[in-house]
Design a protein around this motif. Structure first.
Motif, PDB file in Angstrom:
ATOM      1  N   GLU A   1       0.840  -1.206   0.000  1.00 47.42           N
ATOM      2  CA  GLU A   1       0.000   0.000   0.000  1.00 47.42           C
ATOM      3  C   GLU A   1       0.875   1.257   0.000  1.00 47.42           C
ATOM      4  OE1 GLU A   1      -2.910  -2.306   3.146  1.00 47.42           O
ATOM      5  OE2 GLU A   1      -2.686  -0.145   3.392  1.00 47.42           O
ATOM      6  N   ARG A   2       0.257   2.379  -0.379  1.00 49.89           N
ATOM      7  CA  ARG A   2       0.938   3.684  -0.252  1.00 49.89           C
ATOM      8  C   ARG A   2       0.022   4.524   0.641  1.00 49.89           C
ATOM      9  NH1 ARG A   2       1.907   8.682  -3.889  1.00 49.89           N
ATOM     10  NH2 ARG A   2       3.874   9.503  -3.048  1.00 49.89           N
ATOM     11  N   PRO A   3       0.158   4.418   1.997  1.00 50.33           N
ATOM     12  CA  PRO A   3      -0.809   5.053   2.907  1.00 50.33           C
ATOM     13  C   PRO A   3      -0.913   6.562   2.698  1.00 50.33           C
ATOM     14  CG  PRO A   3       0.626   3.535   4.096  1.00 50.33           C
ATOM     15  CD  PRO A   3       1.201   3.666   2.723  1.00 50.33           C
ATOM     16  N   LYS A   4      -2.156   7.047   2.797  1.00 48.30           N
ATOM     17  CA  LYS A   4      -2.397   8.495   2.778  1.00 48.30           C
ATOM     18  C   LYS A   4      -2.363   8.977   4.232  1.00 48.30           C
ATOM     19  CE  LYS A   4      -5.466   8.921  -1.263  1.00 48.30           C
ATOM     20  NZ  LYS A   4      -5.483   7.488  -1.675  1.00 48.30           N
ATOM     21  N   LEU A   5      -1.467   9.884   4.541  1.00 48.17           N
ATOM     22  CA  LEU A   5      -1.373  10.391   5.912  1.00 48.17           C
ATOM     23  C   LEU A   5      -1.826  11.834   5.958  1.00 48.17           C
ATOM     24  CD1 LEU A   5       1.984   8.764   7.080  1.00 48.17           C
ATOM     25  CD2 LEU A   5      -0.347   7.909   7.349  1.00 48.17           C
ATOM     26  N   TYR A   6      -2.612  12.158   6.997  1.00 53.40           N
ATOM     27  CA  TYR A   6      -3.282  13.455   7.044  1.00 53.40           C
ATOM     28  C   TYR A   6      -2.316  14.581   7.423  1.00 53.40           C
ATOM     29  CZ  TYR A   6      -7.428  10.493   7.170  1.00 53.40           C
ATOM     30  OH  TYR A   6      -8.381   9.539   6.889  1.00 53.40           O
ATOM     31  N   CYS A   7      -2.230  15.580   6.577  1.00 52.08           N
ATOM     32  CA  CYS A   7      -1.386  16.755   6.887  1.00 52.08           C
ATOM     33  C   CYS A   7      -2.161  17.789   7.692  1.00 52.08           C
ATOM     34  CB  CYS A   7      -0.876  17.377   5.589  1.00 52.08           C
ATOM     35  SG  CYS A   7      -2.209  17.814   4.487  1.00 52.08           S
ATOM     36  N   ASP A   8      -3.469  17.562   7.857  1.00 49.31           N
ATOM     37  CA  ASP A   8      -4.294  18.518   8.634  1.00 49.31           C
ATOM     38  C   ASP A   8      -4.840  17.873   9.902  1.00 49.31           C
ATOM     39  OD1 ASP A   8      -7.399  18.181   6.697  1.00 49.31           O
ATOM     40  OD2 ASP A   8      -5.926  16.714   7.415  1.00 49.31           O
ATOM     41  N   GLU A   9      -4.147  16.840  10.382  1.00 49.32           N
ATOM     42  CA  GLU A   9      -4.518  16.191  11.658  1.00 49.32           C
ATOM     43  C   GLU A   9      -3.311  16.318  12.576  1.00 49.32           C
ATOM     44  OE1 GLU A   9      -6.911  12.522  11.711  1.00 49.32           O
ATOM     45  OE2 GLU A   9      -5.332  11.663  12.962  1.00 49.32           O
ATOM     46  N   MET A  10      -3.412  17.235  13.573  1.00 52.24           N
ATOM     47  CA  MET A  10      -2.265  17.546  14.428  1.00 52.24           C
ATOM     48  C   MET A  10      -2.365  16.748  15.730  1.00 52.24           C
ATOM     49  SD  MET A  10      -1.002  19.485  12.288  1.00 52.24           S
ATOM     50  CE  MET A  10       0.476  20.024  13.173  1.00 52.24           C
ATOM     51  N   ARG A  11      -1.304  16.052  16.100  1.00 45.84           N
ATOM     52  CA  ARG A  11      -1.292  15.258  17.313  1.00 45.84           C
ATOM     53  C   ARG A  11      -0.015  15.521  18.116  1.00 45.84           C
ATOM     54  NH1 ARG A  11      -5.718  15.127  15.852  1.00 45.84           N
ATOM     55  NH2 ARG A  11      -7.141  13.354  15.523  1.00 45.84           N
ATOM     56  N   GLN A  12      -0.032  15.141  19.356  1.00 46.52           N
ATOM     57  CA  GLN A  12       1.118  15.375  20.253  1.00 46.52           C
ATOM     58  C   GLN A  12       1.579  14.012  20.769  1.00 46.52           C
ATOM     59  OE1 GLN A  12      -0.325  17.877  23.333  1.00 46.52           O
ATOM     60  NE2 GLN A  12       1.664  18.566  24.041  1.00 46.52           N
TER      61      GLN A  12
ATOM     62  N   GLU B   1       6.062  17.536  21.572  1.00 46.72           N
ATOM     63  CA  GLU B   1       5.954  18.140  20.228  1.00 46.72           C
ATOM     64  C   GLU B   1       4.601  17.841  19.592  1.00 46.72           C
ATOM     65  OE1 GLU B   1       9.199  17.593  17.261  1.00 46.72           O
ATOM     66  OE2 GLU B   1      10.084  16.397  18.874  1.00 46.72           O
ATOM     67  N   THR B   2       4.059  18.837  18.904  1.00 44.06           N
ATOM     68  CA  THR B   2       2.846  18.610  18.101  1.00 44.06           C
ATOM     69  C   THR B   2       3.258  18.523  16.639  1.00 44.06           C
ATOM     70  OG1 THR B   2       1.360  19.717  19.640  1.00 44.06           O
ATOM     71  CG2 THR B   2       0.663  19.635  17.340  1.00 44.06           C
ATOM     72  N   LEU B   3       2.799  17.485  15.945  1.00 45.38           N
ATOM     73  CA  LEU B   3       3.098  17.381  14.514  1.00 45.38           C
ATOM     74  C   LEU B   3       1.919  16.716  13.817  1.00 45.38           C
ATOM     75  CD1 LEU B   3       6.052  14.834  14.206  1.00 45.38           C
ATOM     76  CD2 LEU B   3       4.978  15.322  16.347  1.00 45.38           C
ATOM     77  N   SER B   4       1.872  16.864  12.512  1.00 45.71           N
ATOM     78  CA  SER B   4       0.767  16.257  11.764  1.00 45.71           C
ATOM     79  C   SER B   4       1.019  14.767  11.613  1.00 45.71           C
ATOM     80  CB  SER B   4       0.646  16.898  10.366  1.00 45.71           C
ATOM     81  OG  SER B   4       1.694  16.415   9.531  1.00 45.71           O
ATOM     82  N   ARG B   5      -0.017  14.021  11.305  1.00 49.87           N
ATOM     83  CA  ARG B   5       0.134  12.577  11.084  1.00 49.87           C
ATOM     84  C   ARG B   5       1.061  12.345   9.889  1.00 49.87           C
ATOM     85  NH1 ARG B   5      -3.709   9.413  14.204  1.00 49.87           N
ATOM     86  NH2 ARG B   5      -2.579   7.637  13.404  1.00 49.87           N
ATOM     87  N   PHE B   6       1.025  13.255   8.899  1.00 47.96           N
ATOM     88  CA  PHE B   6       1.941  13.103   7.748  1.00 47.96           C
ATOM     89  C   PHE B   6       3.388  13.287   8.196  1.00 47.96           C
ATOM     90  CE2 PHE B   6       3.312  12.895   3.486  1.00 47.96           C
ATOM     91  CZ  PHE B   6       4.210  13.927   3.237  1.00 47.96           C
ATOM     92  N   GLU B   7       3.633  14.331   9.036  1.00 48.19           N
ATOM     93  CA  GLU B   7       4.995  14.557   9.546  1.00 48.19           C
ATOM     94  C   GLU B   7       5.453  13.352  10.387  1.00 48.19           C
ATOM     95  OE1 GLU B   7       3.824  18.076  11.577  1.00 48.19           O
ATOM     96  OE2 GLU B   7       4.881  19.437  10.202  1.00 48.19           O
TER      97      GLU B   7
ATOM     98  N   LEU C   1      10.807   8.229   1.530  1.00 47.53           N
ATOM     99  CA  LEU C   1       9.787   9.160   2.046  1.00 47.53           C
ATOM    100  C   LEU C   1       8.550   9.165   1.164  1.00 47.53           C
ATOM    101  CD1 LEU C   1      11.913  12.214   3.293  1.00 47.53           C
ATOM    102  CD2 LEU C   1      11.234  10.121   4.505  1.00 47.53           C
ATOM    103  N   ASP C   2       8.712   8.743  -0.099  1.00 42.98           N
ATOM    104  CA  ASP C   2       7.515   8.760  -0.979  1.00 42.98           C
ATOM    105  C   ASP C   2       6.708   7.467  -0.850  1.00 42.98           C
ATOM    106  OD1 ASP C   2       9.249   7.946  -4.139  1.00 42.98           O
ATOM    107  OD2 ASP C   2       9.081   6.884  -2.209  1.00 42.98           O
ATOM    108  N   ALA C   3       7.021   6.682   0.220  1.00 39.89           N
ATOM    109  CA  ALA C   3       6.222   5.463   0.452  1.00 39.89           C
ATOM    110  C   ALA C   3       4.839   5.817   1.003  1.00 39.89           C
ATOM    111  CB  ALA C   3       6.949   4.542   1.431  1.00 39.89           C
ATOM    112  N   VAL C   4       4.676   7.084   1.410  1.00 33.89           N
ATOM    113  CA  VAL C   4       3.350   7.557   1.859  1.00 33.89           C
ATOM    114  C   VAL C   4       3.019   8.828   1.072  1.00 33.89           C
ATOM    115  CG1 VAL C   4       3.619   6.663   4.201  1.00 33.89           C
ATOM    116  CG2 VAL C   4       4.328   9.005   3.704  1.00 33.89           C
ATOM    117  N   GLU C   5       1.755   9.174   1.056  1.00 25.76           N
ATOM    118  CA  GLU C   5       1.399  10.450   0.422  1.00 25.76           C
ATOM    119  C   GLU C   5       0.566  11.305   1.376  1.00 25.76           C
ATOM    120  OE1 GLU C   5      -1.461   8.317  -2.632  1.00 25.76           O
ATOM    121  OE2 GLU C   5      -1.769  10.500  -2.708  1.00 25.76           O
ATOM    122  N   SER C   6       0.701  12.605   1.193  1.00 30.66           N
ATOM    123  CA  SER C   6      -0.019  13.536   2.061  1.00 30.66           C
ATOM    124  C   SER C   6      -1.475  13.632   1.615  1.00 30.66           C
ATOM    125  CB  SER C   6       0.652  14.913   1.960  1.00 30.66           C
ATOM    126  OG  SER C   6      -0.120  15.849   2.666  1.00 30.66           O
ATOM    127  N   ALA C   7      -2.370  13.720   2.592  1.00 28.04           N
ATOM    128  CA  ALA C   7      -3.801  13.830   2.259  1.00 28.04           C
ATOM    129  C   ALA C   7      -4.476  14.716   3.292  1.00 28.04           C
ATOM    130  CB  ALA C   7      -4.437  12.438   2.265  1.00 28.04           C
TER     131      ALA C   7
END
Ligand SMILES: NC(=O)C1=CN([C@@H]2O[C@H](COP(=O)(O)OP(=O)(O)OC[C@H]3O[C@@H](n4cnc5c(N)ncnc54)[C@H](OP(=O)(O)O)[C@@H]3O)[C@@H](O)[C@H]2O)C=CC1
Ligand SMILES: Cc1cn([C@H]2C[C@H](O)[C@@H](COP(=O)(O)OP(=O)(O)O[C@H]3O[C@@H](C)C(=O)[C@@H](O)[C@H]3O)O2)c(=O)[nH]c1=O
Length: 297
Positions: A187-198, A228-234, A247-253
């Motif tokens: 798979e090439r998981p889509k990771l959320y760039c607008d979901e911030m977690r700590q 630290e707070t970072l997005s799920r994509f980060e 790093l391109d094994a995932v894509e930002s979504a």
């Protein structure tokens, strides 16, 4: 101390069991489908939390000094899949543990989640801020908090924590394990760039729970998280870099629906200034990760 631990076969329960045994405490570990893998346990007992009678009998027979509740249907998708069981495990179990611990005079520590909040706040959430869960998982966890504080008014601890990093007992539960498994499955998981977690490590939360187990003067509703707070994509990019994966094994979504809260950054006061244990940064959390075979492979 005699500690009764539920959810001992889970990501956090396993870490807490290891920390408590290391500190010399007697840990009786409860599980349902997967025997705990921590060493040095006093006893391991299979007990389905959806059958409350057996649990009450066990508590009265064992008479623990401390009860730590790490059992749960522990993520939103699973709760949506089995709502009735989720109510039994996520709500009825904490209520029962609160009632029994009051009867026993035992200290109760219950684990909750950042997902009791709606993720819309501009500032880090304080423990006094109004919750507003956006999914059934968050609703069950919020109901559990209220049950614990109502049925164990003496000196409970409710600890809200963020998404956990770490090496899970069976190597399938945590963020990096799920991510790498998806990539290895093509798979090439889509990771959320607008979901911030700590994010925080299970081992660090375990240390906080252990310190609170021993500090009966500290009780109430507390927040704990990483530094630290970072997005799920980060998070995903940092995990891939740590393991030398492309790093391109995932894509930002972007998140597709509002049931996934946007920003769940927590304010760690007042507890952060009262504990010896300190929050850990994401680099330290990555350093703990190993791509080992599952412990019971
Ligand atoms: N992991 C995370 O990112 C986060 C977790 N949390 C909270 O932290 C706590 C621990 O979560 P985590 O370690 O990830 O959970 P896991 O999913 O890793 O483990 C869940 C535990 O609950 C037990 N359990 C599930 N159903 C039953 C049942 N019917 N009877 C008895 N035990 C049962 C499981 O036992 P078995 O496997 O043996 O069936 C397992 O030991 C939970 O309260 C969760 O809500 C909060 C925020 C983030
Ligand atoms: C984070 C993320 C998830 N997903 C998908 C994967 C999966 O099917 C679904 C759920 O994601 P996760 O498995 O990360 O679980 P999530 O819903 O983020 O819940 C997490 O938050 C706290 C509350 C917990 O209790 C943890 O157990 C952890 O599961 O969303 C994406 O497609 N992209 C993403 O960036």
């Amino acid at each position: 101390m005699k500690i009764l631990l539920t959810g001992a076969s889970g990501l956090l329960g396993h870490a807490y069991a290891q920390a408590a045994v290391r500190r010399g405490h007697s840990v009786t570990a409860l599980y349902n489908q997967h025997p705990p893998l921590a060493s040095g346990l006093e006893r391991s007992i299979q007990l389905d939390a959806s059958q409350p009678e057996a649990l009450t009998a066990l508590c009265l027979e064992h008479w623990p000094d401390v009860i730590v509740n790490c059992a749960a249907i522990s993520n939103p998708a699973s709760v949506d899949a089995v709502p009735r069981l989720a109510e039994q495990v996520n709500v009825a179990l904490p209520r029962l543990l609160a009632q029994v611990s009051t009867h026993l005079g035992a200290r109760l520590l219950h684990v909750s989640t950042d997902m009791v909040f709606d993720g819309l706040a501009e500032e880090p959430y304080r423990s006094t801020d109004m919750p507003g869960p956006t999914n059934l998982y968050g609703q069950t966890k919020l109901m559990a908090e209220r049950e614990v504080l109502e049925h164990n008014p003496e000196d409970p601890v409710v600890l809200r924590i963020p998404i956990l990093m770490g090496n899970s007992p069976r190597g399938q539960r945590s963020v990096h394990e799920k991510l790498i498994a998806a990539i290895q499955a093509g798979e090439r998981p889509k990771l959320y760039c607008d979901e911030m977690r700590q994010p925080c490590s299970a081992s660090n939360v375990a240390e906080v729970l252990l310190e609170l187990s021993e500090r009966r003067d500290l009780h109430g509703l507390f927040h704990w998280a990483g530094s630290e707070t970072l997005s799920r994509f980060e998070m995903g990019q940092r995990i891939l870099k740590h393991f030398g994966l492309p790093l391109d094994a995932v894509e930002s979504a972007c998140r597709e629906d509002e049931s996934r809260p946007a920003n769940l950054t927590l304010n760690l006061h007042p507890i952060v200034s009262k504990l010896k244990t300190k929050p850990v940064d994401f680099e330290a959390q990555l350093e703990e990760l190993t791509r080992v075979e599952p412990l019971n492979a």
